[in-house]
Design an enzyme around this catalytic site. Structure first.
Site, mmCIF file in Angstrom:
data_model
loop_
_atom_site.group_PDB
_atom_site.id
_atom_site.type_symbol
_atom_site.label_atom_id
_atom_site.label_comp_id
_atom_site.label_asym_id
_atom_site.label_seq_id
_atom_site.Cartn_x
_atom_site.Cartn_y
_atom_site.Cartn_z
ATOM 1 N N LYS A 265 0.728 -1.332 -0.019
ATOM 2 C CA LYS A 265 -0.013 0.153 -0.243
ATOM 3 C C LYS A 265 0.969 1.280 -0.371
ATOM 4 O O LYS A 265 1.932 1.855 0.766
ATOM 5 C CB LYS A 265 -1.290 0.208 0.812
ATOM 6 C CG LYS A 265 -2.107 1.626 1.279
ATOM 7 C CD LYS A 265 -3.146 0.498 3.186
ATOM 8 C CE LYS A 265 -3.340 2.752 3.107
ATOM 9 N NZ LYS A 265 -4.031 2.052 4.105
ATOM 10 N N ASP A 270 -2.279 9.915 4.401
ATOM 11 C CA ASP A 270 -3.681 9.815 4.211
ATOM 12 C C ASP A 270 -4.798 10.722 4.696
ATOM 13 O O ASP A 270 -4.377 10.383 5.579
ATOM 14 C CB ASP A 270 -3.782 8.256 4.485
ATOM 15 C CG ASP A 270 -5.370 8.014 4.354
ATOM 16 O OD1 ASP A 270 -6.488 8.388 3.724
ATOM 17 O OD2 ASP A 270 -6.075 6.527 4.779
ATOM 18 N N LYS A 277 -9.975 13.208 7.802
ATOM 19 C CA LYS A 277 -9.792 12.464 9.334
ATOM 20 C C LYS A 277 -9.484 13.434 9.829
ATOM 21 O O LYS A 277 -9.286 14.864 9.624
ATOM 22 C CB LYS A 277 -7.949 12.031 8.674
ATOM 23 C CG LYS A 277 -8.395 10.698 8.504
ATOM 24 C CD LYS A 277 -6.806 10.188 8.351
ATOM 25 C CE LYS A 277 -7.012 8.785 8.434
ATOM 26 N NZ LYS A 277 -7.543 7.554 8.610
ATOM 27 N N ASP A 288 1.538 6.259 5.615
ATOM 28 C CA ASP A 288 0.726 5.731 4.646
ATOM 29 C C ASP A 288 1.015 4.646 3.500
ATOM 30 O O ASP A 288 0.039 4.527 3.443
ATOM 31 C CB ASP A 288 -0.585 6.003 4.826
ATOM 32 C CG ASP A 288 -1.868 5.045 5.114
ATOM 33 O OD1 ASP A 288 -1.163 3.874 5.888
ATOM 34 O OD2 ASP A 288 -2.354 5.733 4.199
ATOM 35 N N ASP A 347 -11.998 6.604 3.274
ATOM 36 C CA ASP A 347 -10.646 7.151 4.127
ATOM 37 C C ASP A 347 -10.739 5.270 4.208
ATOM 38 O O ASP A 347 -9.647 5.205 4.753
ATOM 39 C CB ASP A 347 -11.337 6.988 5.556
ATOM 40 C CG ASP A 347 -10.196 7.751 6.117
ATOM 41 O OD1 ASP A 347 -8.838 7.713 5.997
ATOM 42 O OD2 ASP A 347 -9.702 7.432 7.858
ATOM 43 N N GLU A 349 -9.236 3.620 2.518
ATOM 44 C CA GLU A 349 -9.338 4.073 0.537
ATOM 45 C C GLU A 349 -7.497 2.483 -0.163
ATOM 46 O O GLU A 349 -7.076 2.552 -0.888
ATOM 47 C CB GLU A 349 -8.403 5.794 0.139
ATOM 48 C CG GLU A 349 -6.762 5.375 0.623
ATOM 49 C CD GLU A 349 -6.674 5.369 2.156
ATOM 50 O OE1 GLU A 349 -7.539 5.670 2.635
ATOM 51 O OE2 GLU A 349 -5.430 4.972 2.671
ATOM 52 N N ARG A 351 -7.680 -0.631 0.805
ATOM 53 C CA ARG A 351 -8.083 -1.338 -0.239
ATOM 54 C C ARG A 351 -8.617 -1.564 -1.227
ATOM 55 O O ARG A 351 -8.521 -2.194 -2.290
ATOM 56 C CB ARG A 351 -9.707 -2.184 0.790
ATOM 57 C CG ARG A 351 -10.162 -0.752 0.832
ATOM 58 C CD ARG A 351 -11.357 -1.751 1.586
ATOM 59 N NE ARG A 351 -10.620 -1.385 3.512
ATOM 60 C CZ ARG A 351 -11.501 -1.224 4.139
ATOM 61 N NH1 ARG A 351 -12.530 -2.018 4.711
ATOM 62 N NH2 ARG A 351 -10.894 -1.109 5.825
HETATM 63 N N1 BES Z 1 -4.647 4.920 6.732
HETATM 64 C C1 BES Z 1 -5.038 4.017 7.514
HETATM 65 C C2 BES Z 1 -5.178 2.915 8.956
HETATM 66 C C3 BES Z 1 -4.127 3.545 9.058
HETATM 67 C C4 BES Z 1 -4.649 4.455 11.052
HETATM 68 C C5 BES Z 1 -3.061 3.555 9.644
HETATM 69 C C6 BES Z 1 -4.306 4.117 11.659
HETATM 70 C C7 BES Z 1 -1.757 3.610 10.306
HETATM 71 C C8 BES Z 1 -3.016 4.203 11.927
HETATM 72 C C9 BES Z 1 -6.194 3.747 6.695
HETATM 73 O O1 BES Z 1 -6.866 4.250 5.587
HETATM 74 C C10 BES Z 1 -8.005 3.737 7.114
HETATM 75 O O2 BES Z 1 -8.120 4.979 6.788
HETATM 76 N N2 BES Z 1 -8.506 2.728 7.398
HETATM 77 C C11 BES Z 1 -10.022 3.474 8.199
HETATM 78 C C12 BES Z 1 -10.779 2.376 7.521
HETATM 79 C C13 BES Z 1 -12.638 2.333 8.189
HETATM 80 C C14 BES Z 1 -12.071 3.948 7.276
HETATM 81 C C15 BES Z 1 -13.160 1.282 7.716
HETATM 82 C C16 BES Z 1 -9.969 2.872 9.747
HETATM 83 O O3 BES Z 1 -9.253 1.825 10.339
HETATM 84 O O4 BES Z 1 -10.211 3.863 10.417
HETATM 85 ZN ZN ZN Z 2 -4.900 5.262 4.510
HETATM 86 ZN ZN ZN Z 3 -7.646 5.916 5.226
#
Ligand code: BES
Ligand code: ZN
Ligand code: ZN
Length: 496
Positions: A265, A270, A277, A288, A347, A349, A351
């Site tokens: 990834k 992000d 966020k 990220d 968010d 993104e 996947r």
């Molecule tokens: N990059 C984030 C995940 C992340 C969170 C990495 C904290 C490192 C530290 C990812 O893209 C994300 O935002 N995931 C969301 C998914 C959800 C909206 C389904 C998450 O985990 O909140």
């Molecule tokens: Zn992310």
């Molecule tokens: Zn994200």
């Protein structure tokens, strides 16, 4: 850092600091510690008797030699209880030793391999851990400090073992190559997103991979459009930075039909996109792209080690930004596989870009898939910064990857992909949603989404959201990027 191995008696090594181990409960120093004690006229024995040297895990005592030895200081490292000793202890102790040596402005550090003769622990494994600890501990990221930016890094590491062998020489050499690439990944991850854009990442990828003899292709927006990567492009749409797709081909497994497809990834920032966020800690989202860095650097390491395997790496790189051009919740996009996706949150993104990268890796001939991604906050909640999450469709493959990680101290804890999680992603208007709105099993449902694109190809997913970037020191790593996943992939390629 130059690294060498010597069979010379530790008392004859000329260096700034000589590190030597002691176990908890030691009454009379023996072996290397005993020999050093003799030359130091019993100082170590006295410190043990007075309990100043306890041998407890995480402790160390610095002794000035005042000319009694050729080294200026002896650093006695506590290894904890003999019966609890494992090489993780050696790695952490060595990283701490490097920290202590650097405080003294030392340039030349020597160390005795600990744990010889304990249980089934092999000298070669302890040696590897020692080298890892030294290189991981020596890492610093200070290029943007205009003051206080002098590198305190060590020049030379000398490993002392009475039975110096070709095998140990090879391990030192190999491990130093791997560690330099883990540290390269850390450098790339620590770079801020205004520098480490998809363009800079792809240029770096091109130069370090081609230098190692890997075929590297960099695709830009138009080529990505031609490939119909609708899921990837839906993320890239909102950013002014051009997305890039890096494809690495390293095909040195002449006698094998297996092709490992690696996917990382690469979200260079992000923000969450329109599903923005919260601003607190958003700066951490420059990391990220840690999965992308781990994949790139592990393939380069494999090439440098001349691993006889076939590897194809697909690395999608983009920012995730809000703008008038950005994807919006409720949008429906068509992925490269043909499957349609309803975007519930912009968010989720990672996947989206992995879906198309997995599809492409399969198209290029991957027979096994391994992806590394900072995918879910839920993984941080579940495992903290101690272990990465691992999930997959092939149990043997999962277990091989877990073992490969453990060799170098990367902990991986398996989470399930029950078929019932697919329900969480049911959409009323498209083939699937990109996220569940139930707020349950975030890591498993994220993996379930990626699984939809892997088909019958055995697949393992590593979620490094909690381990890729540390907000505190977690020995042997210091605060900041760890390169998590890099050791795991390289060891997997070396051992599988
Ligand atoms: N990059 C984030 C995940 C992340 C969170 C990495 C904290 C490192 C530290 C990812 O893209 C994300 O935002 N995931 C969301 C998914 C959800 C909206 C389904 C998450 O985990 O909140
Ligand atoms: Zn992310
Ligand atoms: Zn994200």
């Amino acid at each position: 850092m130059k690294i060498s191995l010597t069979a010379n008696d530790p008392t004859t090594i000329k260096c700034d600091v000589l590190a030597v181990d002691v176990f908890e409960g030691t009454v009379k120093p023996s072996g290397a510690l005993g020999a050093l004690d003799k030359k130091l006229e019993g100082i170590i024995s006295k410190l043990i008797a007075s309990k100043e040297i306890s041998g407890k895990s995480g402790t160390s005592s610095l002794i000035h030699t005042y000319g009694k030895l050729l080294c200026d200081h002896v650093l006695v490292l506590g290894m904890g209880k003999r019966e609890e000793f494992n090489v993780d202890e050696a790695r952490k102790a060595m990283s701490a030793a490097v920290g202590a040596a650097k405080k003294l402005k030392a340039k030349k550090l020597a160390a005795v391999i600990p744990g010889s003769g304990i249980r089934e622990i092999k000298t070669s494994d302890a040696c590897k851990a020692l080298v890892e600890g030294a290189f991981i501990g020596d890492y610093e990221f200070n290029i943007y400090k205009t003051e206080d930016n002098e590198s305190g890094q060590l020049d030379e590491l000398i490993i002392s073992d009475a039975k110096k062998s070709k095998d140990l020489d090879r391990i030192c050499e190999e491990t130093s190559i791997i560690c330099n690439l883990v540290n390269k990944a850390r450098d790339m991850i620590n770079e801020p997103s205004n520098k480490m854009t998809p363009s800079l990442f792809s240029r770096t990828a091109k130069s370090i991979s081609e230098e190692a003899g890997i075929n590297c292709q960099v695709l830009g927006r138009e080529e990505i459009q031609k490939l119909k990567m609708g899921a990837f492009l839906s993320v890239a749409k909102g950013s002014c930075e051009e997305p890039k797709l890096v494809v690495l081909k390293y095909m040195k497994g002449k006698n094998s039909r297996d092709v490992l497809g690696l996917i990382g990834k690469g979200v260079t920032f992000d923000s969450g996109g329109i599903s923005l966020k919260p601003s607190k800690n958003m700066h951490e989202m420059k990391t990220d792209m840690a999965g992308a860095a781990a994949v790139l650097c592990s393939v380069v390491a494999a090439a440098r080690l001349k691993v006889k395997k076939n590897v194809i790496a697909v690395i999608p790189l983009t920012e995730n930004m809000p703008s008038g051009n950005a994807s919006k919740p409720g949008d429906i996009v068509e992925s490269m596989s043909g499957k349609t996706i309803e975007i519930i949150t912009t968010d989720a993104e990672g996947r989206m870009i992995l879906a198309d990268a997995v599809t492409y890796a399969k198209k290029l001939g991957a027979t096994k898939l391994l992806d590394v991604a900072t995918l879910t906050g839920a993984c941080v909640v579940a495992l903290g910064d101690i272990a990465s999450g691992i999930l997959g469709t092939d149990q043997r493959f999962v277990e091989e990857v877990i073992s490969a990680g453990n060799v170098s101290g990367e902990k991986l804890w398996q989470l399930p992909i029950y078929k019932e999680y697919r329900e969480y992603l049911k959409s009323a208007v498209a083939d699937m949603k990109n996220a569940s709105d139930l707020g349950k099993a975030g890591t498993s449902s994220g993996a379930t989404f990626i699984k939809e694109f892997t088909g019958d190809t055995p697949w393992v997913h590593i979620d490094v959201a909690g381990t890729a970037d540390l907000d505190r020191d977690v020995p042997p790593y210091s605060k900041g990027a760890t390169g998590a996943g890099t050791f795991t992939i390289v060891n997997y390629l070396l051992n599988s």
